[in-house]
Motif scaffolding. Structure first.
Motif, PDB file in Angstrom:
ATOM      1  N   ARG A 298      38.029  54.118  47.096  1.00  0.00           N
ATOM      2  CA  ARG A 298      38.354  55.317  47.870  1.00  0.00           C
ATOM      3  C   ARG A 298      39.543  56.098  47.308  1.00  0.00           C
ATOM      4  NH1 ARG A 298      37.302  51.869  52.341  1.00  0.00           N
ATOM      5  NH2 ARG A 298      39.557  51.585  52.710  1.00  0.00           N
ATOM      6  N   SER A 299      40.307  55.451  46.446  1.00  0.00           N
ATOM      7  CA  SER A 299      41.489  56.130  45.901  1.00  0.00           C
ATOM      8  C   SER A 299      41.147  57.170  44.846  1.00  0.00           C
ATOM      9  CB  SER A 299      42.455  55.094  45.306  1.00  0.00           C
ATOM     10  OG  SER A 299      41.909  54.500  44.135  1.00  0.00           O
ATOM     11  N   ASN A 300      39.858  57.257  44.471  1.00  0.00           N
ATOM     12  CA  ASN A 300      39.443  58.223  43.451  1.00  0.00           C
ATOM     13  C   ASN A 300      38.162  58.904  43.927  1.00  0.00           C
ATOM     14  OD1 ASN A 300      38.181  59.355  41.015  1.00  0.00           O
ATOM     15  ND2 ASN A 300      39.760  58.216  39.877  1.00  0.00           N
ATOM     16  N   PRO A 301      38.109  60.236  43.905  1.00  0.00           N
ATOM     17  CA  PRO A 301      36.909  60.943  44.388  1.00  0.00           C
ATOM     18  C   PRO A 301      35.628  60.503  43.692  1.00  0.00           C
ATOM     19  CG  PRO A 301      38.716  62.480  44.038  1.00  0.00           C
ATOM     20  CD  PRO A 301      39.176  61.178  43.481  1.00  0.00           C
ATOM     21  N   ALA A 302      35.733  60.079  42.439  1.00  0.00           N
ATOM     22  CA  ALA A 302      34.538  59.711  41.687  1.00  0.00           C
ATOM     23  C   ALA A 302      33.838  58.492  42.265  1.00  0.00           C
ATOM     24  CB  ALA A 302      34.898  59.462  40.220  1.00  0.00           C
ATOM     25  N   THR A 303      34.581  57.653  42.975  1.00  0.00           N
ATOM     26  CA  THR A 303      33.996  56.421  43.502  1.00  0.00           C
ATOM     27  C   THR A 303      34.212  56.283  45.007  1.00  0.00           C
ATOM     28  OG1 THR A 303      36.056  55.294  42.879  1.00  0.00           O
ATOM     29  CG2 THR A 303      34.223  55.169  41.311  1.00  0.00           C
TER      30      THR A 303
ATOM     31  N   PHE B 113      30.981  50.637  38.190  1.00  0.00           N
ATOM     32  CA  PHE B 113      32.349  50.610  38.739  1.00  0.00           C
ATOM     33  C   PHE B 113      32.896  49.190  38.743  1.00  0.00           C
ATOM     34  CE2 PHE B 113      34.848  49.774  42.642  1.00  0.00           C
ATOM     35  CZ  PHE B 113      35.993  50.510  42.330  1.00  0.00           C
ATOM     36  N   LEU B 114      32.079  48.243  39.185  1.00  0.00           N
ATOM     37  CA  LEU B 114      32.538  46.865  39.296  1.00  0.00           C
ATOM     38  C   LEU B 114      32.875  46.290  37.918  1.00  0.00           C
ATOM     39  CD1 LEU B 114      33.075  44.542  41.215  1.00  0.00           C
ATOM     40  CD2 LEU B 114      30.669  43.873  41.008  1.00  0.00           C
ATOM     41  N   GLN B 115      32.064  46.627  36.924  1.00  0.00           N
ATOM     42  CA  GLN B 115      32.332  46.141  35.576  1.00  0.00           C
ATOM     43  C   GLN B 115      33.684  46.655  35.070  1.00  0.00           C
ATOM     44  OE1 GLN B 115      29.309  47.203  32.731  1.00  0.00           O
ATOM     45  NE2 GLN B 115      29.761  45.420  31.473  1.00  0.00           N
ATOM     46  N   ARG B 116      33.961  47.917  35.301  1.00  0.00           N
ATOM     47  CA  ARG B 116      35.229  48.499  34.859  1.00  0.00           C
ATOM     48  C   ARG B 116      36.402  47.969  35.685  1.00  0.00           C
ATOM     49  NH1 ARG B 116      35.054  54.462  35.375  1.00  0.00           N
ATOM     50  NH2 ARG B 116      36.821  54.448  33.900  1.00  0.00           N
ATOM     51  N   LEU B 117      36.118  47.603  36.932  1.00  0.00           N
ATOM     52  CA  LEU B 117      37.159  47.038  37.792  1.00  0.00           C
ATOM     53  C   LEU B 117      37.522  45.625  37.338  1.00  0.00           C
ATOM     54  CD1 LEU B 117      38.963  47.102  40.313  1.00  0.00           C
ATOM     55  CD2 LEU B 117      36.948  46.486  41.683  1.00  0.00           C
ATOM     56  N   LEU B 118      36.524  44.795  37.068  1.00  0.00           N
ATOM     57  CA  LEU B 118      36.782  43.406  36.704  1.00  0.00           C
ATOM     58  C   LEU B 118      37.408  43.276  35.323  1.00  0.00           C
ATOM     59  CD1 LEU B 118      33.574  41.637  38.080  1.00  0.00           C
ATOM     60  CD2 LEU B 118      35.799  41.920  39.169  1.00  0.00           C
ATOM     61  N   THR B 119      37.117  44.208  34.436  1.00  0.00           N
ATOM     62  CA  THR B 119      37.722  44.187  33.100  1.00  0.00           C
ATOM     63  C   THR B 119      39.027  44.975  33.058  1.00  0.00           C
ATOM     64  OG1 THR B 119      36.432  46.132  32.457  1.00  0.00           O
ATOM     65  CG2 THR B 119      35.484  43.962  31.944  1.00  0.00           C
ATOM     66  N   THR B 120      39.383  45.628  34.149  1.00  0.00           N
ATOM     67  CA  THR B 120      40.530  46.553  34.283  1.00  0.00           C
ATOM     68  C   THR B 120      40.393  47.783  33.400  1.00  0.00           C
ATOM     69  OG1 THR B 120      41.978  45.491  32.612  1.00  0.00           O
ATOM     70  CG2 THR B 120      42.072  44.625  34.875  1.00  0.00           C
ATOM     71  N   ASP B 121      39.189  48.063  32.924  1.00  0.00           N
ATOM     72  CA  ASP B 121      38.981  49.289  32.141  1.00  0.00           C
ATOM     73  C   ASP B 121      39.230  50.534  32.991  1.00  0.00           C
ATOM     74  OD1 ASP B 121      38.382  47.851  29.913  1.00  0.00           O
ATOM     75  OD2 ASP B 121      36.212  48.166  29.986  1.00  0.00           O
ATOM     76  N   LEU B 122      39.189  50.402  34.310  1.00  0.00           N
ATOM     77  CA  LEU B 122      39.464  51.543  35.192  1.00  0.00           C
ATOM     78  C   LEU B 122      40.826  52.170  34.903  1.00  0.00           C
ATOM     79  CD1 LEU B 122      38.279  50.566  38.802  1.00  0.00           C
ATOM     80  CD2 LEU B 122      37.335  52.366  37.340  1.00  0.00           C
ATOM     81  N   VAL B 123      41.779  51.334  34.487  1.00  0.00           N
ATOM     82  CA  VAL B 123      43.136  51.842  34.268  1.00  0.00           C
ATOM     83  C   VAL B 123      43.560  51.699  32.815  1.00  0.00           C
ATOM     84  CG1 VAL B 123      43.912  51.492  36.642  1.00  0.00           C
ATOM     85  CG2 VAL B 123      44.041  49.589  35.032  1.00  0.00           C
ATOM     86  N   ALA B 124      42.558  51.602  31.924  1.00  0.00           N
ATOM     87  CA  ALA B 124      42.889  51.449  30.507  1.00  0.00           C
ATOM     88  C   ALA B 124      43.503  52.718  29.940  1.00  0.00           C
ATOM     89  CB  ALA B 124      41.637  51.063  29.721  1.00  0.00           C
ATOM     90  N   ALA B 125      43.096  53.844  30.480  1.00  0.00           N
ATOM     91  CA  ALA B 125      43.629  55.131  29.999  1.00  0.00           C
ATOM     92  C   ALA B 125      44.605  55.690  31.025  1.00  0.00           C
ATOM     93  CB  ALA B 125      42.482  56.107  29.775  1.00  0.00           C
ATOM     94  N   PRO B 126      45.584  56.490  30.591  1.00  0.00           N
ATOM     95  CA  PRO B 126      46.532  57.086  31.543  1.00  0.00           C
ATOM     96  C   PRO B 126      45.848  58.096  32.456  1.00  0.00           C
ATOM     97  CG  PRO B 126      46.854  57.982  29.322  1.00  0.00           C
ATOM     98  CD  PRO B 126      45.893  56.847  29.185  1.00  0.00           C
ATOM     99  N   LYS B 127      46.476  58.352  33.601  1.00  0.00           N
ATOM    100  CA  LYS B 127      45.990  59.314  34.581  1.00  0.00           C
ATOM    101  C   LYS B 127      44.561  58.989  35.033  1.00  0.00           C
ATOM    102  CE  LYS B 127      48.893  63.019  32.743  1.00  0.00           C
ATOM    103  NZ  LYS B 127      48.933  64.408  32.207  1.00  0.00           N
ATOM    104  N   SER B 128      44.319  57.728  35.279  1.00  0.00           N
ATOM    105  CA  SER B 128      42.977  57.298  35.690  1.00  0.00           C
ATOM    106  C   SER B 128      42.676  57.657  37.135  1.00  0.00           C
ATOM    107  CB  SER B 128      42.845  55.779  35.526  1.00  0.00           C
ATOM    108  OG  SER B 128      43.716  55.116  36.432  1.00  0.00           O
ATOM    109  N   GLY B 129      43.715  57.836  37.932  1.00  0.00           N
ATOM    110  CA  GLY B 129      43.515  58.089  39.350  1.00  0.00           C
ATOM    111  C   GLY B 129      43.505  56.816  40.171  1.00  0.00           C
ATOM    112  N   TYR B 130      43.618  55.678  39.518  1.00  0.00           N
ATOM    113  CA  TYR B 130      43.640  54.382  40.207  1.00  0.00           C
ATOM    114  C   TYR B 130      45.012  53.737  40.011  1.00  0.00           C
ATOM    115  CZ  TYR B 130      38.523  54.854  40.074  1.00  0.00           C
ATOM    116  OH  TYR B 130      37.236  55.296  40.209  1.00  0.00           O
ATOM    117  N   SER B 131      45.377  52.861  40.932  1.00  0.00           N
ATOM    118  CA  SER B 131      46.615  52.108  40.814  1.00  0.00           C
ATOM    119  C   SER B 131      46.440  50.963  39.826  1.00  0.00           C
ATOM    120  CB  SER B 131      47.038  51.548  42.172  1.00  0.00           C
ATOM    121  OG  SER B 131      47.993  50.518  42.024  1.00  0.00           O
ATOM    122  N   HIS B 132      47.275  50.932  38.806  1.00  0.00           N
ATOM    123  CA  HIS B 132      47.192  49.858  37.816  1.00  0.00           C
ATOM    124  C   HIS B 132      47.424  48.500  38.475  1.00  0.00           C
ATOM    125  CE1 HIS B 132      48.274  47.274  34.410  1.00  0.00           C
ATOM    126  NE2 HIS B 132      47.624  48.145  33.636  1.00  0.00           N
ATOM    127  N   ARG B 133      48.402  48.429  39.360  1.00  0.00           N
ATOM    128  CA  ARG B 133      48.697  47.165  40.018  1.00  0.00           C
ATOM    129  C   ARG B 133      47.533  46.706  40.890  1.00  0.00           C
ATOM    130  NH1 ARG B 133      52.153  43.403  41.581  1.00  0.00           N
ATOM    131  NH2 ARG B 133      52.110  42.673  43.733  1.00  0.00           N
TER     132      ARG B 133
END
Length: 926
Positions: free
Chosen positions: A438-443, A503-523
């Motif tokens: 929910r923290s990112n409009p894309a998902t 989404f889940l694949q990128r979440l479990l590998t942390t690829d969601l926050v691999a690039a800056p300004k991802s819109g997701y919390s790295h922590r």
């Protein structure tokens, strides 16, 4: 990885299970005995302070105190001195992942119950204080009741008590579980009838004014209250009067209103134990409510919990530490790095880690290896005939009436765990994933329910216990396992949309926050990936080891911790490759054959392996036994309990665990007392198997009718008070199988004691270990008998007449002799075994497939090991014919097991090597 300079790598270890019946004192008494066996280190189960009555020590309540039930400081010092006198070191099994909770013994836990999130120890436990359920907001679920909360309340099972020594109040469940009352509520209890109590109660009610010192202030006020009670009888009487307000009448719900209202306002919610499946908000060890997970990544907690154990490393009491359940920690590598860095000097470090067949131990962990589950299964596989797999699969399917696919059984079992015992943890994960989405409009449209489905399907197909994503760049190994699980989950029928898996694949590998300004919390993303890993491991353990292993009984010997029941046999070349790899990369890895966790003892398995060599005969026997037993019970159709799968397991347990001393006896020669004792062991193992399988019965809701029918079936089968056609048919086959199992057992013993790594002997396993699942594998060991037998064996070895022990193999003296001699050679030639080469020796001749042989070499010093395999196909007196193994030309050798001299040449015949004993250990004499 190569051992660090100066690190004390054990030569061999001897595991002892400490408890109230066998503590420091009795361990001290056997120090000289285990030293005579030839090991270098005592390997002790946890002996930090545990819950009262603990039989295993894993429910620790204080990491910095000794368990008083196993001995005090004087007893411990005496043990340490005895070990040093006998030139023995010590390794300790340490438990960092969890603590024992409930009861009234864990001060940290009790403080958290009393003060909630404000407790200084609240951050030590993995507690979800911000629950999505309003009734758990800021509360800790305490699921220790044996019935519904209301039923326990009105029955008087919850009682408010005052501790006059500490001046504190607590609700007690069943008189054993202490639930401290918030000090802010003491005024409600003390009331206004007595002026002093009214004054103190008012002070408690306004503790908030003392922040951040409210806990200390409460301590002062409790002490004042305790002093008043001790010196003023009128105050004590007034408190007793007030306590009566919170008592009701049994069965009258309205009369318990005051106690219920008090309980409702606490930092805890006491509940029926089954509520934990849905509402648990603290991480547990698997699904055990009484074991709460610790956040050992917190530096303060780490320092506090390791103070005593690291002190024992520093003063030389400990040479090594075995880490229990390393996969339970959020960051295993980080934990090991911190532990090594915190120690004042190098020490031996192994971790309890279960590896999948394709999985390798992470080489960037600063450890010496695992505790050896993988070795037990690798070695055992040598004695399983892969050529019989198809026939074995068919006969199993024919007997039980269906053909099960093991991979599908595991998937179903993991889903069952996630939908029942561990449903709450999955719900928490799903909600956390939804918050991130929910923290990112894309998902933002990925709901908790959709993510719940995707997570469940992914975990059900996860190929390893867990991955090790830790906030850095994920390793290729982690990506491989995550990608595989996601790809398999996508195929699930009626599963969520593919974009959810993206989404889940990128979440479990942390690829969601691999690039800056991802819109997701790295922590948040990193923390989720790491918490996911802490969940996938327990689901695998409960689904595979504690459910599927009890449902899929094709060959029960393969259903072992770290084992792979769908993998039928290990080739000699695969065994050699694994040994060579261990010699290069993990020379300090433990080598296990039996542990406190094994489902069946090493010699129980050794017998059952032999069934793989005789599928047709095994099928005939099982069909005959079933007809005889069911006919005796009037079950002509064969539809009464046990079901065919449980029955099939029952026959294997009988064969594997049948007492050696009863082998070869007729029905008339077996005493009823001996058979009654054996029947109770089988009943215990079968009851556990039925409940773990979760098909006809469970631990939470035992099916007494089904279990009773199975127990009756067992007692009928083992009844020696009248003519027993089943036993008459069973005993000859059992005796023949036990003889093969004896040879397999000797082979296993010699392989373990000479392979690259650190061999571990589980308590008592120097003789035959025909145990079943715990608690059967933790029964007392008769060390007086072993000491006497060792005296005798040493004389037999000295006279060179070890072969005579084969004639009396049932007493275990022959296994003791092999153990003692192999360890003596290991002590005599430390470089050969600790750092020497591992050289496979390929047998030649007609029976080459039935031999495992290798050399261990350091410089000019060489030891040769040879054992038989698949001997059931060779008959009781094998004709080895032209079968031979190569030996260096011109050398002279001595068989250290029998004393026989062997001339070297191009080769030595197996018939020569096994002339007196069916295993051989040669050392180069010149």
């Amino acid at each position: 990885m190569a051992p660090a300079a100066g690190k004390p790598i054990p030569r061999a270890t001897y595991r002892v299970q400490l408890n109230g019946e066998f503590g420091f004192g009795r361990t001290t008494a056997i120090a000289d005995y285990i030293a005579r066996l030839g090991v270098s280190h005592l390997y002790a189960s946890p002996y930090m302070k545990a819950r009262p009555g603990s039989t295993h020590g894993y429910d620790i309540v204080n990491h910095n105190e000794l368990n008083p039930e196993v001995g005090d400081q004087n007893d411990f010092r005496a043990l340490v001195e005895a070990l040093k006198r006998n030139k023995l070191g010590q390794i300790l099994d340490f438990v960092p992942n969890h603590m024992g909770v409930g009861g009234s013994d864990n001060e940290w836990w009790l403080n958290v119950l009393e003060w909630g999130p404000e407790s200084p120890y609240a951050g030590y436990f993995d507690i979800e204080w911000e629950s999505d359920y309003r009734y758990l907001q800021g509360k800790l679920l305490v699921p220790f009741l044996g019935d519904q909360y209301g039923a326990v309340l009105v029955s008087g099972g919850l009682e408010l008590r005052f501790d006059s020594e500490t001046g504190s109040f607590a609700v007690w469940a069943y008189g054993s579980h202490k639930l401290p009352v918030r000090p802010q509520d003491y005024g409600t209890i003390l009331g206004t009838d007595h002026p002093d109590l009214e004054r103190i109660g008012d002070a408690f009610a306004h503790l908030a004014y003392a922040r951040p010192h409210q806990i200390a202030r409460a301590g002062v006020q409790k002490a004042e209250l305790a002093t008043l009670v001790a010196t003023r009888p009128d105050v004590a009487d007034a408190i007793n009067q007030r306590l009566s307000v919170f008592r009701g009448y049994q069965g009258e719900i309205d009369s318990w209103g005051h106690l219920h209202a008090l309980i409702a306002g606490q930092n805890w919610r006491v509940a029926y134990f089954k509520v934990a499946a849905d509402d648990i908000n603290y991480r547990r060890f698997f699904n055990i409510n009484e074991l709460a997970g610790l956040r050992m990544d917190e530096p303060e907690l780490f320092d506090v919990a390791h103070r005593m154990v690291l002190g024992m490393v520093e003063d030389g009491t400990l040479d090594g530490i075995r880490i229990d359940h390393i996969d339970g920690l959020i960051d295993p590598r980080g934990y090991c790095e911190r532990l090594v860095a915190a120690a004042s000097k190098p020490f031996y470090l192994v971790v309890e880690k279960i590896l999948a067949r394709h999985e390798r131990l992470r080489e960037d962990w600063p450890i010496d290896g695992t505790t050896g589950y993988e070795y037990a299964n690798l070695m055992g596989g040598l004695f399983v005939d892969p050529k019989a797999e198809e026939a074995f699969t068919r006969l199993y399917a024919d007997f039980i009436g269906r053909r099960d696919d093991f991979e599908e059984v595991v998937r179903q079992c993991k889903i069952r765990i996630m939908e029942s015992e561990m449903a709450s943890e999955l719900n928490v994960l799903s909600r956390k994933a939804a918050r991130i989405a929910r923290s990112n409009p894309a998902t933002a449209d990925f709901t908790a329910n959709i993510l719940h489905q995707a997570l469940k399907e992914t975990i059900a197909r996860f190929p390893v216990y867990r991955t090790y994503v830790d906030g850095g760049v994920p390793s290729d190994l982690d990506r491989r396992d995550i990608d595989w699980a996601i790809s398999q989950a996508r195929r699930a029928e009626q599963g969520p949309d593919g974009s959810v898996y993206d989404f889940l694949q990128r979440l479990l590998t942390t690829d969601l926050v691999a690039a800056p300004k991802s819109g997701y919390s790295h922590r948040q993303v990193t923390r989720f990936a790491m918490r996911f890993q802490q969940y996938s491991g327990p689901v695998m353990a409960k689904g595979l080891e504690d459910t599927a292993f009890y449902r899929y009984n094709r060959l029960a010997a393969l259903n072992e911790v770290g084992g792979h029941p769908d993998h039928f046999g290990v080739s000699v070349s695969a065994f050699h490759r694994a040994n060579q790899d261990r010699a290069r990369n993990w020379p300090g890895n433990m080598l296990a054959s039996t542990t406190h966790d094994t489902k069946r003892g090493e010699d129980t398995r050794a017998r059952l392996y032999a069934l793989s060599e005789m599928p047709e005969e095994w099928e005939r026997q099982v069909q005959t036994w079933s007809r005889l037993l069911r006919a005796r019970r009037g079950d002509v159709e064969g539809t009464a309990p046990p079901d065919r799968n449980d029955e099939y397991l029952f026959y294997q347990l009988l064969l594997g665990a049948w007492p050696a001393e009863l082998t070869g006896a007729s029905v008339e020669q077996i005493e009823q007392s001996a058979m009654t004792a054996f029947a109770e062991r089988i009943v215990g193992a079968m009851t556990k198997s039925m409940r773990e399988a979760k098909l006809h019965s469970t631990w939470a809701a035992p099916n007494e009718a089904y279990e009773g029918a199975v127990i009756s079936f067992i007692h009928d089968a083992l009844d020696v008070t009248r003519r027993n056609a089943f036993l008459e048919a069973f005993l000859p086959f059992q005796a023949a199988l036990a003889r093969i199992g004896m040879v397999n057992g000797l082979s296993q013993t010699l392989l373990k004691l000479t392979s690259p790594g650190v061999p571990d002997i589980y308590q008592g396993c120097e003789l035959w270990n025909l145990s079943l699942v715990d608690p059967d594998n933790r029964l007392p060991v008769d060390y007086d008998a072993r000491r006497k037998l060792l005296d005798e064996v040493e004389g037999v070895v000295e006279r060179g007449v070890v072969a005579g022990l084969l004639e009396r193999w049932t007493d275990g003296a022959v296994k003791l002799a092999v153990t003692r001699q192999a360890l003596a050679v290991r002590a005599e030639k430390p470089e050969v075994f600790s750092a020497g080469e591992y050289l496979p020796l390929d047998a030649t001749g007609d029976r080459a497939d039935h031999v495992v042989a290798y050399a261990r070499r350091a410089g000019d010093d060489t030891v040769v090991v040879a054992v038989p395999r698949l001997v059931g196909q060779l008959g009781e007196s094998p004709d080895w014919g032209n079968t031979a193994i190569p030996l260096p030309r011109g050398a002279r050798w001595r068989n250290r097991l029998t004393g026989a001299e062997v001339e070297g040449g191009d080769a030595v015949s197996i018939a020569t090597l096994f002339a007196d004993l069916p295993v051989a250990l040669l050392s180069r004499e010149g």
